[in-house]
Motif scaffolding. Structure first.
Motif, PDB file in Angstrom:
ATOM      1  N   LEU A 167       0.820  -1.211   0.000  1.00  0.00           N
ATOM      2  CA  LEU A 167       0.000   0.000   0.000  1.00  0.00           C
ATOM      3  C   LEU A 167       0.856   1.264   0.000  1.00  0.00           C
ATOM      4  O   LEU A 167       0.521   2.250  -0.641  1.00  0.00           O
ATOM      5  CB  LEU A 167      -0.926   0.004   1.225  1.00  0.00           C
ATOM      6  CG  LEU A 167      -2.140  -0.921   1.170  1.00  0.00           C
ATOM      7  CD1 LEU A 167      -2.832  -0.971   2.526  1.00  0.00           C
ATOM      8  CD2 LEU A 167      -3.122  -0.470   0.088  1.00  0.00           C
ATOM      9  N   ASN A 207      -2.587  -3.186  -5.647  1.00  0.00           N
ATOM     10  CA  ASN A 207      -2.511  -4.404  -4.855  1.00  0.00           C
ATOM     11  C   ASN A 207      -2.074  -5.575  -5.731  1.00  0.00           C
ATOM     12  O   ASN A 207      -2.418  -5.640  -6.907  1.00  0.00           O
ATOM     13  CB  ASN A 207      -3.880  -4.734  -4.247  1.00  0.00           C
ATOM     14  CG  ASN A 207      -4.384  -3.660  -3.299  1.00  0.00           C
ATOM     15  OD1 ASN A 207      -3.750  -2.615  -3.140  1.00  0.00           O
ATOM     16  ND2 ASN A 207      -5.518  -3.899  -2.684  1.00  0.00           N
ATOM     17  N   ARG A 215      -0.867   6.747  -5.291  1.00  0.00           N
ATOM     18  CA  ARG A 215      -0.057   5.521  -5.431  1.00  0.00           C
ATOM     19  C   ARG A 215       0.562   5.444  -6.823  1.00  0.00           C
ATOM     20  O   ARG A 215       1.733   5.097  -6.980  1.00  0.00           O
ATOM     21  CB  ARG A 215      -0.915   4.285  -5.165  1.00  0.00           C
ATOM     22  CG  ARG A 215      -1.250   4.054  -3.704  1.00  0.00           C
ATOM     23  CD  ARG A 215      -2.121   2.829  -3.510  1.00  0.00           C
ATOM     24  NE  ARG A 215      -1.377   1.583  -3.720  1.00  0.00           N
ATOM     25  CZ  ARG A 215      -1.925   0.373  -3.596  1.00  0.00           C
ATOM     26  NH1 ARG A 215      -3.212   0.251  -3.275  1.00  0.00           N
ATOM     27  NH2 ARG A 215      -1.191  -0.713  -3.785  1.00  0.00           N
TER      28      ARG A 215
END
Length: 247
Positions: free
Chosen positions: A57, A63, A222
């Motif tokens: 994360l 993921n 991310r």
């Protein structure tokens, strides 16, 4: 002494193993089947011993899927086997390959090189070498800024296996982790023309395990962090040719 060749193969994929084994045998090369880990068959407790979801994360843009986790575990188990048996080096292959005739010649050249950690034997995107050195015709050794993705086929030395085993528990797919070579000081090069390529007549086992899709659990932040990290990594040459050819 010939390098050991390990073929990662799922128990349910007998046809792939037979095709790969037959092709290698026709080239005078022996190989050992290494049973792959099936990510979706693992319990959460088993996965947690290999995969760091919190680090994923923080440091990766999406993921990891069960198929990607199983794939990484499979490669890491081979690295551990090389380490435990104190093997100087080995060839690691996945089982969805087209294998060219010059693989034998390429392996012969590997035996003449020293001080390398990993040598890529495939690339599905034709990434260029930055520096190169001519081996026996027509083979060329070279390094990269953009390391080829995919783990269809590569050579790994004992020193390379030890460096990569430092990443347990992992948080990125295995081919992405290899692209971040500088994190573990991996001396990584390739040999062209590549003797291996992906056989697209087979459906990817990872895609099959993921029902044909990657995880889409990501965010703008991310993705941005991952792109910046990859950009900075690609400023660094993957391997030192002088250490490999001047020995």
């Amino acid at each position: 002494m010939p390098l050991p060749i390990f073929v990662i193969n799922m128990k349910s994929s007998a046809e792939r193993w037979q095709k790969t084994h037959s092709r290698l045998h026709s080239l005078g090369l022996e190989c050992v089947r290494f049973e792959a880990t099936v990510g979706k068959s693992l319990s959460e407790a088993e996965i947690s011993t290999w995969y760091d979801a919190d680090a994923n994360l923080r440091k990766h843009h999406r993921n990891m899927t069960p198929g990607e986790i199983g794939c990484y575990i499979s490669h890491m188990r081979v690295w551990q086997h090389i380490h435990d048996k104190n093997m100087p080096a080995a060839i690691i292959l996945e089982d969805d390959l087209i294998i060219e005739e010059h693989l034998s010649k390429t392996i012969d050249q590997l035996n003449m090189l020293n001080n390398w950690d990993m040598i890529k034997l495939s690339d599905n995107r034709a990434n260029p070498f930055i520096e190169s050195f001519t081996l026996a015709t027509p083979l060329t050794l070279g390094n990269y800024f953009k390391v080829p993705n995919g783990t269809q086929g590569y050579a790994i030395s004992l020193s390379g296996a030890k460096k990569l085993l430092q990443r347990k528990p992992f948080f990125r797919p295995v081919d992405v982790d290899i692209q971040f070579h500088s994190e573990v000081n991996l001396n990584l090069v390739g040999i062209k023309p590549y003797p291996l390529s992906e056989d697209l007549s087979f459906i990817s086992e990872i895609a099959n395990a993921n029902a044909g899709a990657h995880s889409n659990r990501s965010t703008f932040l991310r993705n941005a962090k991952h792109r910046i990290a990859m950009y900075l990594q690609r400023k660094k040459i993957s391997g030192d040719l002088n250490k490999i050819i001047n020995h």
